[in-house]
Design an enzyme around this catalytic site. Structure first.
Site, PDB file in Angstrom:
ATOM      1  N   ASP A 199     -16.912   2.596   2.671  1.00 56.82           N
ATOM      2  CA  ASP A 199     -16.057   3.019   1.567  1.00 56.82           C
ATOM      3  C   ASP A 199     -16.366   2.084   0.383  1.00 56.82           C
ATOM      4  O   ASP A 199     -15.922   0.934   0.351  1.00 56.82           O
ATOM      5  CB  ASP A 199     -14.595   2.912   2.018  1.00 56.82           C
ATOM      6  CG  ASP A 199     -13.617   3.081   0.868  1.00 56.82           C
ATOM      7  OD1 ASP A 199     -14.061   3.231  -0.286  1.00 56.82           O
ATOM      8  OD2 ASP A 199     -12.401   3.046   1.131  1.00 56.82           O
ATOM      9  N   GLN A 202     -14.401   0.383  -4.283  1.00 48.84           N
ATOM     10  CA  GLN A 202     -14.194  -0.812  -5.115  1.00 48.84           C
ATOM     11  C   GLN A 202     -15.483  -1.577  -5.371  1.00 48.84           C
ATOM     12  O   GLN A 202     -15.450  -2.646  -5.975  1.00 48.84           O
ATOM     13  CB  GLN A 202     -13.181  -1.756  -4.440  1.00 48.84           C
ATOM     14  CG  GLN A 202     -11.794  -1.194  -4.346  1.00 48.84           C
ATOM     15  CD  GLN A 202     -11.180  -0.890  -5.708  1.00 48.84           C
ATOM     16  OE1 GLN A 202     -11.555  -1.475  -6.731  1.00 48.84           O
ATOM     17  NE2 GLN A 202     -10.246   0.039  -5.749  1.00 48.84           N
ATOM     18  N   LYS A 225     -13.479   5.223 -10.731  1.00 48.93           N
ATOM     19  CA  LYS A 225     -13.462   3.756 -10.657  1.00 48.93           C
ATOM     20  C   LYS A 225     -14.782   3.178 -11.173  1.00 48.93           C
ATOM     21  O   LYS A 225     -15.063   1.996 -11.047  1.00 48.93           O
ATOM     22  CB  LYS A 225     -13.205   3.312  -9.217  1.00 48.93           C
ATOM     23  CG  LYS A 225     -11.794   3.704  -8.724  1.00 48.93           C
ATOM     24  CD  LYS A 225     -11.575   3.288  -7.299  1.00 48.93           C
ATOM     25  CE  LYS A 225     -10.439   4.036  -6.640  1.00 48.93           C
ATOM     26  NZ  LYS A 225      -9.125   3.446  -6.867  1.00 48.93           N
TER      27      LYS A 225
HETATM   28  N1  PMP Z   1     -10.770   3.330  -0.795  1.00 52.46           N
HETATM   29  C1  PMP Z   1     -10.533   2.279  -1.583  1.00 52.46           C
HETATM   30  C2  PMP Z   1     -11.049   0.932  -1.168  1.00 52.46           C
HETATM   31  C3  PMP Z   1      -9.849   2.450  -2.789  1.00 52.46           C
HETATM   32  O1  PMP Z   1      -9.626   1.416  -3.578  1.00 52.46           O
HETATM   33  C4  PMP Z   1      -9.393   3.742  -3.141  1.00 52.46           C
HETATM   34  C5  PMP Z   1      -8.606   3.970  -4.414  1.00 52.46           C
HETATM   35  N2  PMP Z   1      -7.614   3.022  -4.654  1.00 52.46           N
HETATM   36  C6  PMP Z   1      -9.675   4.804  -2.293  1.00 52.46           C
HETATM   37  C7  PMP Z   1     -10.359   4.569  -1.124  1.00 52.46           C
HETATM   38  C8  PMP Z   1      -9.233   6.206  -2.601  1.00 52.46           C
HETATM   39  O2  PMP Z   1      -9.878   6.649  -3.754  1.00 52.46           O
HETATM   40  P1  PMP Z   1      -9.474   8.033  -4.435  1.00 52.46           P
HETATM   41  O3  PMP Z   1      -7.978   7.973  -4.635  1.00 52.46           O
HETATM   42  O4  PMP Z   1     -10.209   8.034  -5.729  1.00 52.46           O
HETATM   43  O5  PMP Z   1      -9.865   9.111  -3.518  1.00 52.46           O
END
Ligand code: PMP
Length: 408
Positions: A199, A202, A225
């Site tokens: 994932d 970040q 992001k």
């Molecule tokens: N994984 C991590 C580490 C995140 O920081 C986030 C968003 N805060 C997500 C997953 C989910 O991302 P999204 O809401 O854009 O799908």
């Protein structure tokens, strides 16, 4: 601030405003980054000039939109250094990408197999695996963290076995900013024959990612992001694994032939892209990546390391502050802390900071298990981007002093 980033804020119109009568200090970049003017203008240009549906039309606008979207896919391919452009699937975001994998991988999983995640995960890298575990009767194992917020790698070694089929961990924790040793995690997982999903939500705005060098099986992130639009995400997957997965959703665009008896599926990447996508968003992700490239990861890393060091040094001077993962070996992008007074909630501090024009995130950051690990309900999180300055950090520190005075 280095010369190459001196005027960077000028590229972000939203940053040049007052919020609650104070100049905006935007420190919520882990939630979403602001968009440079080049991305905003590209989105407007798309709707003004070539808006139409992709992959369907014989007409000129449809063909232009299709070409631009496929150019953007190639741009993402190069950004991640994927081998093939069809290993890049456009999704709605990180959450959508992980759900796609957790659903599509079912044919490769059998009852009794095991999944490993970590105590540091965002809910979107927990819940889809719980769904899969329930459907297929799998065991979900969790790598614990130590008091620095770092994964206990000996425990990871202990959890790995030839039953492990999937390891899913984040590259950088959104809750604590800890950078995980994903290279090591991937090598070890492959030794037992498991697939690894990283994932990267970040990570992609903070460092160069090379999926081939990492040998990741899946790497996922959200465009929003990375200075791009919301509602757009990326799933990178190795061709041979994507080929053996089942489609996530059924509908238009993902088929070769439909009869009432049997449907055959389109080739990659379209097999996983049912329905009309976020065409404008997918296209302007390229503009966001181009923007990052014009600055370059060397400058980005240098600047953000400098900001992180400055933030840690200055925040740690504040009396009664608890900084989480302060002594972790590698942190990036975010710093999480609390004020150690009875009955002070992180949101009280966030509220006072907001009144001073300072945007931070408070609460559990969609990572309740790591909050539980530290025995807290939430934290105050300041998170950084290429436009974050030392003056922003100074304002934050001043704001926290004021909050302390008001809340004591
Ligand atoms: N994984 C991590 C580490 C995140 O920081 C986030 C968003 N805060 C997500 C997953 C989910 O991302 P999204 O809401 O854009 O799908």
């Amino acid at each position: 601030m280095t010369e190459d980033l001196k005027d960077i804020k000028n590229h972000f119109p939203i940053l040049n405003q007052f919020v609650n009568d104070r100049p905006l200090v935007y420190l919520d970049n882990a939630a979403t980054t602001q968009k440079p003017i080049s991305v905003i203008q590209a989105e407007e240009k798309y709707y003004k000039t070539i808006n139409s549906n992709v992959h369907r039309g014989i007409h000129t606008l449809s063909q232009l939109a299709t070409v631009e979207m496929e150019e953007s896919r190639k741009c993402v391919q190069q950004f991640l250094n994927a081998k093939k452009n069809y290993e890049i699937i456009f999704t709605k975001g990180t959450t959508d990408s992980i759900n796609l994998v957790a659903s599509g991988i079912e044919p490769l999983i059998k009852e009794g197999d095991e999944i490993i995640i970590s105590n540091l995960e965002h809910h979107s890298n927990i819940v889809p695996w719980q769904f899969l575990a329930e459907r297929k009767n799998l065991k979900l194992n969790v790598i614990p963290v130590d008091d620095n917020g770092e994964l206990i790698m000996d425990e990871y070694d202990r959890l790995l076995s030839n039953k492990t089929k999937i390891v899913a961990v984040n590259h950088i924790s959104n809750a604590l900013g800890v950078v995980n040793p994903i290279e090591d995690i991937i090598i070890k997982a492959h030794k037992v024959g498991a697939y690894v999903l990283i994932d990267g939500a970040q990570a992609v705005s903070h460092r160069k990612v090379d999926v081939q060098a990492l040998n990741a099986d899946f790497y996922v992130f959200s465009a929003h992001k990375l200075y791009g639009p919301t509602g757009v995400g990326v799933l990178y997957g190795k061709e041979e694994i994507l080929e053996s997965m089942k489609p996530y959703q059924g509908g238009g665009e993902m088929i070769k032939e439909v009869t009432f008896e049997k449907t055959t599926y389109a080739d990659l990447p379209f097999k996983f892209e049912a329905g009309t996508p976020n065409i404008a968003g997918n296209i302007v992700l390229k503009n966001a990546i181009d923007f990052v490239h014009t600055i370059g990861f060397k400058s980005i890393v240098r600047h953000e390391d400098d900001i992180m060091k400055y933030a840690k040094e200055n925040l740690s001077q504040i009396d009664n502050i608890i900084i989480y993962a302060q002594n972790a070996q590698h942190t990036s992008g975010a710093i999480s802390f609390n004020l150690n007074f009875e009955n002070i909630h992180s949101s009280d501090v966030g509220f006072i900071l907001d009144k001073q024009g300072i945007a931070v995130r408070t609460g559990h950051h969609c990572a309740q298990p790591i909050m539980k690990r530290f025995g807290i309900k939430g934290t105050i999180r300041a998170s950084f981007a290429i436009y974050t300055t030392k003056e922003d950090i100074d304002q934050l520190v001043k704001g926290i002093y004021l909050a302390q005075k008001m809340l004591k």
